[in-house]
Write a protein that holds these residues in place. Sequence first.
Motif, PDB file in Angstrom:
ATOM      1  N   GLY A  54     -19.783 -61.711 -11.165  1.00  0.00           N
ATOM      2  CA  GLY A  54     -20.186 -60.452 -10.352  1.00  0.00           C
ATOM      3  C   GLY A  54     -20.820 -61.029  -9.064  1.00  0.00           C
ATOM      4  O   GLY A  54     -21.497 -60.390  -8.400  1.00  0.00           O
ATOM      5  N   SER A  55     -20.993 -62.376  -8.851  1.00  0.00           N
ATOM      6  CA  SER A  55     -21.555 -62.941  -7.709  1.00  0.00           C
ATOM      7  C   SER A  55     -20.407 -63.562  -6.836  1.00  0.00           C
ATOM      8  O   SER A  55     -19.279 -63.443  -6.981  1.00  0.00           O
ATOM      9  CB  SER A  55     -22.438 -64.047  -7.996  1.00  0.00           C
ATOM     10  OG  SER A  55     -21.673 -65.499  -8.361  1.00  0.00           O
ATOM     11  N   GLY A  56     -20.647 -64.104  -5.932  1.00  0.00           N
ATOM     12  CA  GLY A  56     -19.770 -64.477  -4.837  1.00  0.00           C
ATOM     13  C   GLY A  56     -19.085 -66.067  -5.264  1.00  0.00           C
ATOM     14  O   GLY A  56     -18.434 -66.423  -4.093  1.00  0.00           O
ATOM     15  N   VAL A  57     -19.218 -66.380  -6.331  1.00  0.00           N
ATOM     16  CA  VAL A  57     -18.530 -67.418  -6.888  1.00  0.00           C
ATOM     17  C   VAL A  57     -17.962 -67.504  -8.328  1.00  0.00           C
ATOM     18  O   VAL A  57     -18.706 -66.766  -8.975  1.00  0.00           O
ATOM     19  CB  VAL A  57     -19.619 -68.745  -6.427  1.00  0.00           C
ATOM     20  CG1 VAL A  57     -20.855 -68.424  -7.384  1.00  0.00           C
ATOM     21  CG2 VAL A  57     -19.091 -70.003  -6.787  1.00  0.00           C
ATOM     22  N   GLN A  69     -15.750 -72.254  -7.341  1.00  0.00           N
ATOM     23  CA  GLN A  69     -14.834 -71.555  -6.133  1.00  0.00           C
ATOM     24  C   GLN A  69     -15.208 -70.254  -5.870  1.00  0.00           C
ATOM     25  O   GLN A  69     -15.713 -69.366  -6.483  1.00  0.00           O
ATOM     26  CB  GLN A  69     -13.499 -71.866  -6.353  1.00  0.00           C
ATOM     27  CG  GLN A  69     -12.996 -71.103  -7.332  1.00  0.00           C
ATOM     28  CD  GLN A  69     -11.543 -71.468  -7.796  1.00  0.00           C
ATOM     29  OE1 GLN A  69     -11.000 -72.541  -7.638  1.00  0.00           O
ATOM     30  NE2 GLN A  69     -10.516 -70.320  -8.245  1.00  0.00           N
ATOM     31  N   VAL A  70     -14.940 -69.830  -4.602  1.00  0.00           N
ATOM     32  CA  VAL A  70     -15.088 -68.489  -3.871  1.00  0.00           C
ATOM     33  C   VAL A  70     -13.663 -67.710  -4.503  1.00  0.00           C
ATOM     34  O   VAL A  70     -12.635 -68.317  -4.155  1.00  0.00           O
ATOM     35  CB  VAL A  70     -15.437 -68.330  -2.486  1.00  0.00           C
ATOM     36  CG1 VAL A  70     -15.133 -66.869  -2.045  1.00  0.00           C
ATOM     37  CG2 VAL A  70     -16.688 -69.234  -2.180  1.00  0.00           C
ATOM     38  N   GLU A  72     -10.545 -65.105  -5.179  1.00  0.00           N
ATOM     39  CA  GLU A  72      -9.689 -64.436  -3.991  1.00  0.00           C
ATOM     40  C   GLU A  72     -10.134 -63.292  -3.233  1.00  0.00           C
ATOM     41  O   GLU A  72      -9.916 -62.949  -2.135  1.00  0.00           O
ATOM     42  CB  GLU A  72      -8.482 -64.127  -4.700  1.00  0.00           C
ATOM     43  CG  GLU A  72      -7.221 -64.760  -4.607  1.00  0.00           C
ATOM     44  CD  GLU A  72      -6.001 -64.350  -5.549  1.00  0.00           C
ATOM     45  OE1 GLU A  72      -6.131 -64.477  -6.361  1.00  0.00           O
ATOM     46  OE2 GLU A  72      -5.034 -64.038  -4.444  1.00  0.00           O
ATOM     47  N   VAL A  73     -11.033 -62.423  -3.917  1.00  0.00           N
ATOM     48  CA  VAL A  73     -11.444 -61.055  -3.484  1.00  0.00           C
ATOM     49  C   VAL A  73     -11.970 -61.375  -1.992  1.00  0.00           C
ATOM     50  O   VAL A  73     -12.156 -60.570  -1.343  1.00  0.00           O
ATOM     51  CB  VAL A  73     -11.990 -60.151  -4.368  1.00  0.00           C
ATOM     52  CG1 VAL A  73     -11.246 -59.744  -5.491  1.00  0.00           C
ATOM     53  CG2 VAL A  73     -13.284 -60.903  -4.948  1.00  0.00           C
ATOM     54  N   TYR A  74     -12.887 -62.541  -2.039  1.00  0.00           N
ATOM     55  CA  TYR A  74     -13.560 -62.760  -0.863  1.00  0.00           C
ATOM     56  C   TYR A  74     -12.984 -63.123   0.195  1.00  0.00           C
ATOM     57  O   TYR A  74     -13.346 -63.465   1.561  1.00  0.00           O
ATOM     58  CB  TYR A  74     -14.551 -63.771  -1.241  1.00  0.00           C
ATOM     59  CG  TYR A  74     -15.580 -62.840  -2.189  1.00  0.00           C
ATOM     60  CD1 TYR A  74     -16.565 -62.114  -1.502  1.00  0.00           C
ATOM     61  CD2 TYR A  74     -15.720 -63.334  -3.392  1.00  0.00           C
ATOM     62  CE1 TYR A  74     -17.456 -61.584  -2.444  1.00  0.00           C
ATOM     63  CE2 TYR A  74     -16.526 -62.545  -4.465  1.00  0.00           C
ATOM     64  CZ  TYR A  74     -17.309 -61.789  -4.024  1.00  0.00           C
ATOM     65  OH  TYR A  74     -18.329 -61.020  -4.674  1.00  0.00           O
TER      66      TYR A  74
END
Lengths: 192, 192, 278
Positions: A54-57, A69-70, A72-74
């Motif tokens: 649930g974080s950006g990574v 890695q970041v 795909e949704v971002y």
Amino acid sequence: MSEPAMENILHAALLAAGEPLSVERLQSVFPDEAMPEKKAVEMALQRLQQSLEGSGVELRQVASGYRLQVPEVYAPWVARLWEEKPTRYSRAVLETLAIIAYRQPITRGEIEEIRGVALSSQIMRTLQERGWIRVAGHRDAPGRPAVFATTRDFLDYFNLSSLRDLPTLMEIAEPGPEHPELDLEVPVQGGE
Amino acid sequence: MSEPAMENILHAALLAAGEPLSVERLQSVFPDEAMPEKKAVEMALQRLQQSLEGSGVELRQVASGYRLQVPEVYAPWVARLWEEKPTRYSRAVLETLAIIAYRQPITRGEIEEIRGVALSSQIMRTLQERGWIRVAGHRDAPGRPAVFATTRDFLDYFNLSSLRDLPTLMEIAEPGPEHPELDLEVPVQGGE
Amino acid sequence: MSEPTAGELLEPEVVATVRGEPFAELPRDLYIPPDALEVFLETFEGPLDLLLYLIRRQNLDILDIPIAEITRQYMAYVDLMKDLRLELAAEYLVMAAMLAEIKSRMLLPRPPSADEDEEHDPRAELVRRLREYEQFKEAGSDLDNLPRVARDIFPASAAAPSLRPATRAPQVDLAELLAAFAEVLERAQMFSHHQIQREALSVRERMSETLTRLDGERFLALTDLLRAEEGRAGVVVTFLAILELLKASLVELVQAEPFAPLYLRSGALMSEGEGVVV
């Protein structure tokens, strides 16, 4: 001060590296006398993965190890950081790459036979420069032609941990006699 | 799927960039029609900072903006990612160490005499930095040369409880029992 | 997204998925404005691709290609390419010849008593190649749809803390050390004739120990160096060590007056020292 938790150390190492790290490499960030077992590292990675949910990574296993890695949704947001659009590859490049990926090791002549056209050396050069394919050996045939195979970088780049993760080849309409079964080891399920 | 939280988007952007991003640049990852105020970005950054507390990464404001960085406490582990592969000691180093171990206390001149070649100071420095030898005293001779001996660390490294446990030359002369008998108890004759 | 540059390697995949694209509605008489046609024809990756397009456009069964009709259409396109002076790869002409050959063989009466007729369908090889090509054409676009680094996913990195360069010290094992020593001795024997004997290491160790103690205390009573718990062997070792140290001028023994206690002192102090040397 007490020593940080193992998952935090791994988190720090993976971010500082900015590239996939194998379990062996992750073990080696610990001093010789306190080097954890492979199993312990894997368990700590699992805890790390959970904590990142649930974080950006995200933590992902690719061919050459684990990578933060970041997801795909971002991509829509992150892509705006850069003016340049990501490179697109021509159909010729993609088809050639696909043939090598699914039929490796394969000679240039065999690729040409499947595609029905001569293969420009530009295409092979592009793929080699990207580090996606390499000469894996030479066939014991007249002229000793080079055979090509894909690399770990190829898998890393396409977010795959092994060739088995490649999407399955399109079903052939009817069980033709020619190609009973295609040669991907275990074409169970494709992609994610 | 609902849109990710703003702090997650910022987290993703900062990690993907891997370099400091100004607030303006962070704003620009949002589409024009949904670009947040500066204030909102800063508040989201604050939330991000809090959520990262106690993890392997922290948010820092630097001159050119905000950046994610691995906290200093992780430096000892992270540094090992890039350390050079352990090399091997040269024969000269090993021989010198062996001579010191078996003939201590010994001067540099005596080592040179046994080896038959001049001893580079690099070798002695290597062994001293490793903590395996030390100056044990000085000989009352012209120039008052230092005499060298091995250290406790040396014994620890080789898992010996005392110099007595060093293998004897007999053991390589004839492949007899592992540690036939060491010569403590009746030290008949010493010296050369 | 329009006007891909011809032959450019990294061109966008513009019209590549021909089916469903505007071009798919080509009039049957093949008339399209020359500019558009050029773009259209250049999107084909070769004769197999063109042929596949012709078959798919008309929803024909790939396993039962009406060879005469397809050949006619194929030739019409090839002629167009020639007219437009598009660079026509030789493979297009090879395919044309192959189609013509299949067509003519289809026209020949088949020997009725031949073995399995399936196997002798002159189209079989063409069908096999078309299907194989189609598979990889699809695989190429599947590959393109995979999440890809720098387009869909981004490696995460953060600034590393300031790093002291770390070097891992070489590892040595005891056997190596011993081997090195053996080699040295062997070499030394070649230079000198004096026999190097097997050493009592305990004496050597005691020598180092004694030096270390003296380093801290300058003077030591001889009796302090002897440890009862080591027994007779220990006393012998210590004595031998002291004798060796004396011989090597590393220590000296001093005595204030006859029968007074013997003291050992470090050689480092000797130059300043006084007293009776025993």
